[in-house]
Write an enzyme that holds these catalytic residues in place. Structure first.
Site, PDB file in Angstrom:
ATOM      1  N   ASN A   1      14.417   4.077  -2.958  1.00 30.83           N
ATOM      2  CA  ASN A   1      14.239   3.519  -1.619  1.00 30.83           C
ATOM      3  C   ASN A   1      14.733   2.073  -1.630  1.00 30.83           C
ATOM      4  O   ASN A   1      14.070   1.202  -2.174  1.00 30.83           O
ATOM      5  CB  ASN A   1      12.754   3.593  -1.232  1.00 30.83           C
ATOM      6  CG  ASN A   1      12.485   2.976   0.135  1.00 30.83           C
ATOM      7  OD1 ASN A   1      13.412   2.606   0.851  1.00 30.83           O
ATOM      8  ND2 ASN A   1      11.214   2.872   0.492  1.00 30.83           N
TER       9      ASN A   1
ATOM     10  N   LYS B   1      14.964   0.130   0.818  1.00 28.66           N
ATOM     11  CA  LYS B   1      14.311  -0.667   1.864  1.00 28.66           C
ATOM     12  C   LYS B   1      15.373  -1.484   2.620  1.00 28.66           C
ATOM     13  O   LYS B   1      16.485  -0.998   2.810  1.00 28.66           O
ATOM     14  CB  LYS B   1      13.205  -1.527   1.248  1.00 28.66           C
ATOM     15  CG  LYS B   1      12.225  -0.670   0.415  1.00 28.66           C
ATOM     16  CD  LYS B   1      10.983  -1.362  -0.007  1.00 28.66           C
ATOM     17  CE  LYS B   1      10.122  -0.393  -0.816  1.00 28.66           C
ATOM     18  NZ  LYS B   1       8.840  -0.955  -1.210  1.00 28.66           N
TER      19      LYS B   1
ATOM     20  N   HIS C   1       6.190   5.975   5.108  1.00 34.32           N
ATOM     21  CA  HIS C   1       6.082   4.946   4.067  1.00 34.32           C
ATOM     22  C   HIS C   1       4.998   3.943   4.479  1.00 34.32           C
ATOM     23  O   HIS C   1       4.847   3.641   5.658  1.00 34.32           O
ATOM     24  CB  HIS C   1       7.431   4.246   3.879  1.00 34.32           C
ATOM     25  CG  HIS C   1       7.448   3.401   2.647  1.00 34.32           C
ATOM     26  ND1 HIS C   1       6.874   2.151   2.613  1.00 34.32           N
ATOM     27  CD2 HIS C   1       7.917   3.641   1.399  1.00 34.32           C
ATOM     28  CE1 HIS C   1       7.002   1.653   1.384  1.00 34.32           C
ATOM     29  NE2 HIS C   1       7.629   2.540   0.625  1.00 34.32           N
TER      30      HIS C   1
ATOM     31  N   GLU D   1       4.901   0.872   4.391  1.00 33.93           N
ATOM     32  CA  GLU D   1       5.405  -0.282   5.158  1.00 33.93           C
ATOM     33  C   GLU D   1       5.582   0.090   6.635  1.00 33.93           C
ATOM     34  O   GLU D   1       5.371  -0.731   7.522  1.00 33.93           O
ATOM     35  CB  GLU D   1       6.717  -0.796   4.528  1.00 33.93           C
ATOM     36  CG  GLU D   1       6.430  -1.481   3.192  1.00 33.93           C
ATOM     37  CD  GLU D   1       7.520  -1.354   2.144  1.00 33.93           C
ATOM     38  OE1 GLU D   1       8.680  -1.052   2.491  1.00 33.93           O
ATOM     39  OE2 GLU D   1       7.205  -1.565   0.952  1.00 33.93           O
TER      40      GLU D   1
ATOM     41  N   GLU E   1       2.150   7.018  -3.072  1.00 35.50           N
ATOM     42  CA  GLU E   1       2.451   5.612  -3.369  1.00 35.50           C
ATOM     43  C   GLU E   1       1.216   4.760  -3.076  1.00 35.50           C
ATOM     44  O   GLU E   1       0.990   4.363  -1.918  1.00 35.50           O
ATOM     45  CB  GLU E   1       3.610   5.121  -2.498  1.00 35.50           C
ATOM     46  CG  GLU E   1       4.903   5.854  -2.715  1.00 35.50           C
ATOM     47  CD  GLU E   1       6.100   5.008  -2.294  1.00 35.50           C
ATOM     48  OE1 GLU E   1       6.939   4.740  -3.148  1.00 35.50           O
ATOM     49  OE2 GLU E   1       6.168   4.587  -1.119  1.00 35.50           O
TER      50      GLU E   1
ATOM     51  N   GLY F   1       5.574  -2.893  -5.080  1.00 35.93           N
ATOM     52  CA  GLY F   1       6.159  -4.240  -5.117  1.00 35.93           C
ATOM     53  C   GLY F   1       5.297  -5.270  -5.827  1.00 35.93           C
ATOM     54  O   GLY F   1       5.558  -6.463  -5.755  1.00 35.93           O
TER      55      GLY F   1
ATOM     56  N   SER G   1       6.020   0.386  -8.190  1.00 32.80           N
ATOM     57  CA  SER G   1       6.411  -0.402  -9.374  1.00 32.80           C
ATOM     58  C   SER G   1       6.868   0.464 -10.551  1.00 32.80           C
ATOM     59  O   SER G   1       6.636   0.096 -11.699  1.00 32.80           O
ATOM     60  CB  SER G   1       5.274  -1.335  -9.803  1.00 32.80           C
ATOM     61  OG  SER G   1       5.004  -2.281  -8.790  1.00 32.80           O
TER      62      SER G   1
HETATM   63  P1  13P Z   1       8.465  -0.634  -5.748  1.00 35.83           P
HETATM   64  O1  13P Z   1       9.032   0.329  -6.739  1.00 35.83           O
HETATM   65  O2  13P Z   1       9.329  -1.838  -5.515  1.00 35.83           O
HETATM   66  O3  13P Z   1       7.044  -0.980  -6.084  1.00 35.83           O
HETATM   67  O4  13P Z   1       8.429   0.119  -4.332  1.00 35.83           O
HETATM   68  C1  13P Z   1       7.889   1.369  -4.269  1.00 35.83           C
HETATM   69  C2  13P Z   1       8.171   1.928  -2.928  1.00 35.83           C
HETATM   70  O5  13P Z   1       7.630   1.490  -1.933  1.00 35.83           O
HETATM   71  C3  13P Z   1       9.166   3.009  -2.832  1.00 35.83           C
HETATM   72  O6  13P Z   1       9.133   3.609  -1.582  1.00 35.83           O
END
Ligand code: 13P
Length: 253
Positions: A9, A11, A98, A100, A170, A176, A216
């Site tokens: 992803n 983002k 997601h 976010e 997740e 992150g 992560s």
């Molecule tokens: P990270 O791997 O940067 O923690 O992000 C995970 C994520 O949100 C993937 O959709």
């Protein structure tokens, strides 16, 4: 046998030339180094999907996902992208729910159920994301919370429809933050979610659903995570932006 899937992803990262460079590098290295049955799904910003399609088409292991789609079919929804549009450019997957999107765009379980439906109606497989916050993990029935996200957004589907869905667990506290869930913590949740699916759809169906872990994930943590019996691959954020690191995650087992 359920599929091993590693999704990246991106983002809201990468400019156009960087996106092309990363995708072509990944395909080239993977063609040399990645053996065995693993599906690699790149989730770039939607504006690059058409361009990147040409680069990934040289590898049968690669596919593309959009990071989001509208719950509406078409019409006056400025800025939105419909599932039918994604289908019209040959996109096979879409991230739905997601954390976010849930957090910054107030996406509810009910709205996400509508997005799952419209994706499936257009022949696109949802990668349905779920996961609890740190506060929920520390103070609430966190497994019950995530099970409920799944019930409210997916349990209206038929077994046949559900089999087209990929689930990505997740935990928000691991996204992150550099704080990966341990293999035990992730396995506990994945097994609980698979049992939850089995309770509704039967174990034969539940055994066929790929459940990815995200939060992560790095090349250093991927081996142990992916070796867990109910973890069928990963949804990777930051580490998917670097070709060598992401390839090493794809190769993890
Ligand atoms: P990270 O791997 O940067 O923690 O992000 C995970 C994520 O949100 C993937 O959709």
């Amino acid at each position: 046998m359920r599929k091993k899937i590693v999704a990246g992803n991106w983002k809201m990262n990468k400019l156009a030339d960087e996106a092309v460079a990363l995708a072509s590098e990944l395909v080239n290295i993977a063609n040399d180094e990645v053996k065995g049955d693993v599906k690699v799904i790149l989730c770039p910003p939607a504006i690059y999907l058409t361009t990147l399609k040409k680069y990934i088409e040289t590898s049968p292991n690669f596919a593309l996902a959009a990071q989001n789609c509208s719950d509406k079919a078409s019409g006056a929804f400025t800025g939105e992208i419909s599932a039918a549009m994604l289908q019209s450019i040959g996109i096979e997957y879409v991230l739905i729910g997601h954390s976010e999107r849930r957090q910054y765009f107030a996406e509810s379980n009910e709205l996400l159920a509508a997005k799952v439906n419209i994706a499936l109606e257009n022949g696109i497989s949802p990668i349905f994301c779920c996961g609890e916050s740190l506060d929920q993990r520390q103070n609430e029935d966190y497994i019950g919370f995530v099970k409920n996200q799944i019930s409210e957004s997916l349990f209206h589907l038929s077994a046949e429809q559900l089999q087209k869905v990929v689930i990505a667990y997740e935990p928000i506290w691991a996204i992150g933050t550099g704080l990966t869930a341990s293999a035990e913590q992730a396995q506990e949740m994945h097994a609980a979610l698979r049992a939850h699916l089995a309770g509704k759809y039967g174990s034969e169906v539940a055994e066929e659903i790929s459940i990815l872990y995200g939060g992560s994930v790095t090349a250093a943590s991927a081996d142990e995570l992916f070796a867990s019996p109910d973890i069928d691959g990963g949804l990777v954020g930051g580490a998917s932006l670097k070709s060598r690191e992401f390839i090493n995650i794809i190769k993890a087992r």
